[in-house]
Scaffold this motif. Sequence first.
Motif, PDB file in Angstrom:
ATOM      1  N   VAL A   3      -9.979 -18.552  16.166  1.00 58.76           N
ATOM      2  CA  VAL A   3      -8.690 -18.350  16.316  1.00 58.76           C
ATOM      3  C   VAL A   3      -8.068 -18.874  17.321  1.00 58.76           C
ATOM      4  O   VAL A   3      -8.437 -18.614  18.636  1.00 58.76           O
ATOM      5  N   VAL A   4      -6.946 -19.763  17.345  1.00 57.98           N
ATOM      6  CA  VAL A   4      -6.189 -20.167  18.274  1.00 57.98           C
ATOM      7  C   VAL A   4      -4.937 -19.378  18.536  1.00 57.98           C
ATOM      8  O   VAL A   4      -4.814 -19.156  19.856  1.00 57.98           O
ATOM      9  N   ARG A   5      -4.213 -18.909  17.705  1.00 60.05           N
ATOM     10  CA  ARG A   5      -3.172 -17.902  17.681  1.00 60.05           C
ATOM     11  C   ARG A   5      -3.208 -16.734  16.529  1.00 60.05           C
ATOM     12  O   ARG A   5      -3.406 -17.253  15.560  1.00 60.05           O
ATOM     13  N   ALA A   6      -2.974 -15.520  17.147  1.00 61.22           N
ATOM     14  CA  ALA A   6      -2.628 -14.432  15.917  1.00 61.22           C
ATOM     15  C   ALA A   6      -1.937 -13.557  16.783  1.00 61.22           C
ATOM     16  O   ALA A   6      -2.053 -13.055  17.847  1.00 61.22           O
ATOM     17  N   ARG A   7      -1.175 -12.822  15.889  1.00 58.92           N
ATOM     18  CA  ARG A   7      -0.330 -11.749  16.458  1.00 58.92           C
ATOM     19  C   ARG A   7      -0.111 -11.034  15.177  1.00 58.92           C
ATOM     20  O   ARG A   7       0.384 -11.349  14.068  1.00 58.92           O
ATOM     21  N   ALA A   8       0.243  -9.588  15.400  1.00 56.09           N
ATOM     22  CA  ALA A   8       0.820  -8.778  14.375  1.00 56.09           C
ATOM     23  C   ALA A   8       1.764  -7.622  14.867  1.00 56.09           C
ATOM     24  O   ALA A   8       1.552  -7.535  15.978  1.00 56.09           O
ATOM     25  N   VAL A   9       2.721  -7.570  14.198  1.00 60.64           N
ATOM     26  CA  VAL A   9       3.732  -6.599  14.538  1.00 60.64           C
ATOM     27  C   VAL A   9       4.122  -5.810  13.264  1.00 60.64           C
ATOM     28  O   VAL A   9       4.012  -5.912  12.330  1.00 60.64           O
ATOM     29  N   ASP A  10       4.682  -4.457  13.759  1.00 61.05           N
ATOM     30  CA  ASP A  10       5.394  -3.765  12.935  1.00 61.05           C
ATOM     31  C   ASP A  10       6.478  -3.607  12.820  1.00 61.05           C
ATOM     32  O   ASP A  10       7.460  -4.105  14.073  1.00 61.05           O
ATOM     33  N   ILE A  11       7.236  -3.786  11.938  1.00 63.47           N
ATOM     34  CA  ILE A  11       8.838  -3.791  11.542  1.00 63.47           C
ATOM     35  C   ILE A  11       9.406  -2.512  11.030  1.00 63.47           C
ATOM     36  O   ILE A  11       8.537  -1.847  10.141  1.00 63.47           O
ATOM     37  N   ARG A  12      10.234  -2.263  11.353  1.00 68.64           N
ATOM     38  CA  ARG A  12      10.994  -1.113  10.599  1.00 68.64           C
ATOM     39  C   ARG A  12      12.268  -1.653   9.699  1.00 68.64           C
ATOM     40  O   ARG A  12      13.058  -2.219   9.938  1.00 68.64           O
ATOM     41  N   ASN A  48      12.990  -2.657   5.554  1.00 69.37           N
ATOM     42  CA  ASN A  48      12.699  -3.501   4.544  1.00 69.37           C
ATOM     43  C   ASN A  48      13.650  -4.286   4.038  1.00 69.37           C
ATOM     44  O   ASN A  48      14.175  -4.181   2.798  1.00 69.37           O
ATOM     45  N   THR A  49      14.266  -5.142   4.902  1.00 70.33           N
ATOM     46  CA  THR A  49      15.570  -6.075   4.745  1.00 70.33           C
ATOM     47  C   THR A  49      15.152  -7.599   5.366  1.00 70.33           C
ATOM     48  O   THR A  49      14.290  -7.731   5.814  1.00 70.33           O
ATOM     49  N   ASP A  50      15.996  -8.355   4.641  1.00 66.39           N
ATOM     50  CA  ASP A  50      15.906  -9.745   5.090  1.00 66.39           C
ATOM     51  C   ASP A  50      15.878  -9.936   6.613  1.00 66.39           C
ATOM     52  O   ASP A  50      14.976 -10.471   7.041  1.00 66.39           O
ATOM     53  N   ASP A  51      16.860  -9.345   7.162  1.00 65.56           N
ATOM     54  CA  ASP A  51      17.011  -9.376   8.764  1.00 65.56           C
ATOM     55  C   ASP A  51      15.448  -8.777   9.412  1.00 65.56           C
ATOM     56  O   ASP A  51      15.105  -9.489  10.321  1.00 65.56           O
ATOM     57  N   SER A  52      15.089  -7.569   8.982  1.00 64.58           N
ATOM     58  CA  SER A  52      13.964  -6.975   9.765  1.00 64.58           C
ATOM     59  C   SER A  52      12.686  -7.929   9.385  1.00 64.58           C
ATOM     60  O   SER A  52      11.897  -8.298  10.397  1.00 64.58           O
ATOM     61  N   TRP A  53      12.496  -8.527   8.295  1.00 63.85           N
ATOM     62  CA  TRP A  53      11.417  -9.445   8.133  1.00 63.85           C
ATOM     63  C   TRP A  53      11.650 -10.608   8.909  1.00 63.85           C
ATOM     64  O   TRP A  53      10.713 -11.159   9.757  1.00 63.85           O
ATOM     65  N   LEU A  54      12.732 -11.330   9.110  1.00 67.63           N
ATOM     66  CA  LEU A  54      12.997 -12.590   9.857  1.00 67.63           C
ATOM     67  C   LEU A  54      12.668 -12.183  11.399  1.00 67.63           C
ATOM     68  O   LEU A  54      12.214 -12.992  12.111  1.00 67.63           O
ATOM     69  N   ARG A  55      13.395 -10.992  11.672  1.00 68.61           N
ATOM     70  CA  ARG A  55      13.383 -10.508  13.061  1.00 68.61           C
ATOM     71  C   ARG A  55      11.778 -10.442  13.654  1.00 68.61           C
ATOM     72  O   ARG A  55      11.250 -11.011  14.764  1.00 68.61           O
ATOM     73  N   THR A  93       0.911  -1.184  -0.099  1.00 68.79           N
ATOM     74  CA  THR A  93      -0.094  -0.008   0.057  1.00 68.79           C
ATOM     75  C   THR A  93       0.877   1.261  -0.127  1.00 68.79           C
ATOM     76  O   THR A  93       0.278   2.322   0.408  1.00 68.79           O
ATOM     77  N   SER A  94       2.075   1.066  -0.273  1.00 66.50           N
ATOM     78  CA  SER A  94       3.033   2.119  -0.293  1.00 66.50           C
ATOM     79  C   SER A  94       2.906   3.022  -1.723  1.00 66.50           C
ATOM     80  O   SER A  94       2.264   2.552  -2.694  1.00 66.50           O
ATOM     81  N   THR A  95       3.382   4.161  -1.561  1.00 65.17           N
ATOM     82  CA  THR A  95       3.326   5.147  -2.806  1.00 65.17           C
ATOM     83  C   THR A  95       4.245   4.294  -3.771  1.00 65.17           C
ATOM     84  O   THR A  95       3.933   4.451  -5.141  1.00 65.17           O
ATOM     85  N   GLU A  96       5.384   3.818  -3.578  1.00 66.05           N
ATOM     86  CA  GLU A  96       6.118   3.145  -4.505  1.00 66.05           C
ATOM     87  C   GLU A  96       5.342   1.853  -5.134  1.00 66.05           C
ATOM     88  O   GLU A  96       5.514   1.744  -6.315  1.00 66.05           O
ATOM     89  N   LEU A 115      10.402   2.056   5.082  1.00 68.44           N
ATOM     90  CA  LEU A 115      10.650   2.123   6.593  1.00 68.44           C
ATOM     91  C   LEU A 115       9.507   1.325   7.467  1.00 68.44           C
ATOM     92  O   LEU A 115       9.787   0.814   8.346  1.00 68.44           O
ATOM     93  N   ILE A 116       8.234   1.539   6.931  1.00 67.90           N
ATOM     94  CA  ILE A 116       7.306   0.844   7.862  1.00 67.90           C
ATOM     95  C   ILE A 116       6.478  -0.342   7.375  1.00 67.90           C
ATOM     96  O   ILE A 116       6.216  -0.174   6.058  1.00 67.90           O
TER      97      ILE A 116
END
Length: 172
Positions: free
Chosen positions: A140-149, A151-158, A43-46, A124-125
């Motif tokens: 729903v048994v388990r569900a979680r949402a997180v925001d990451i900063r 756009n890298t492999d490390d941030s996605w895996l973290r 949903t980014s401008t890019e 960035l977001i």
Amino acid sequence: MKRALFLWLLAGLLSASAATAQGLVPLRDGARVAFLGITFIDTSTEGAYNPVRSDETARLALVRDYVEARFAEDGFTIVDLAPISTELASVTNPADCYGCETRLAARLDADYVLVGEVQKVSNLILSMNLVLRAVPDGEVVRARAVDIRSNTDDSWLRGMRYIFKTHIFAEG
């Protein structure tokens, strides 16, 4: 005054922690999981002006592989999606399909269905979520949402590791 504020904050933290821990439904050992994948939503401008980026496609595969491996490491069986591949290919986002994910997983005789999303707001977001539902009722048994900063492999895996650590395989 400071002591009262400290006690109020401590009570809030303890009650929030207790509520989170008590709200977890135990997962069945050795259960069959239909992992329908992770959908990328840009949903980014890019994203509005440019085609899909190859590095983000690769990151999506990286995170998907991590999720499958993590469930397998914990003794779950990831079921083969071949019997529903035609129907699944016609679903744009299994995480948002009005219960189709549960119906498809039931056809595979799965105990749980797992779906996820990564939403890119900007470079960035990003936000990622993972939802595990019981089959066939869709609870729903388990569900979680997180925001990451970033756009890298490390941030996605973290971000995905955090989801697993704090909720998916957290002790109830």
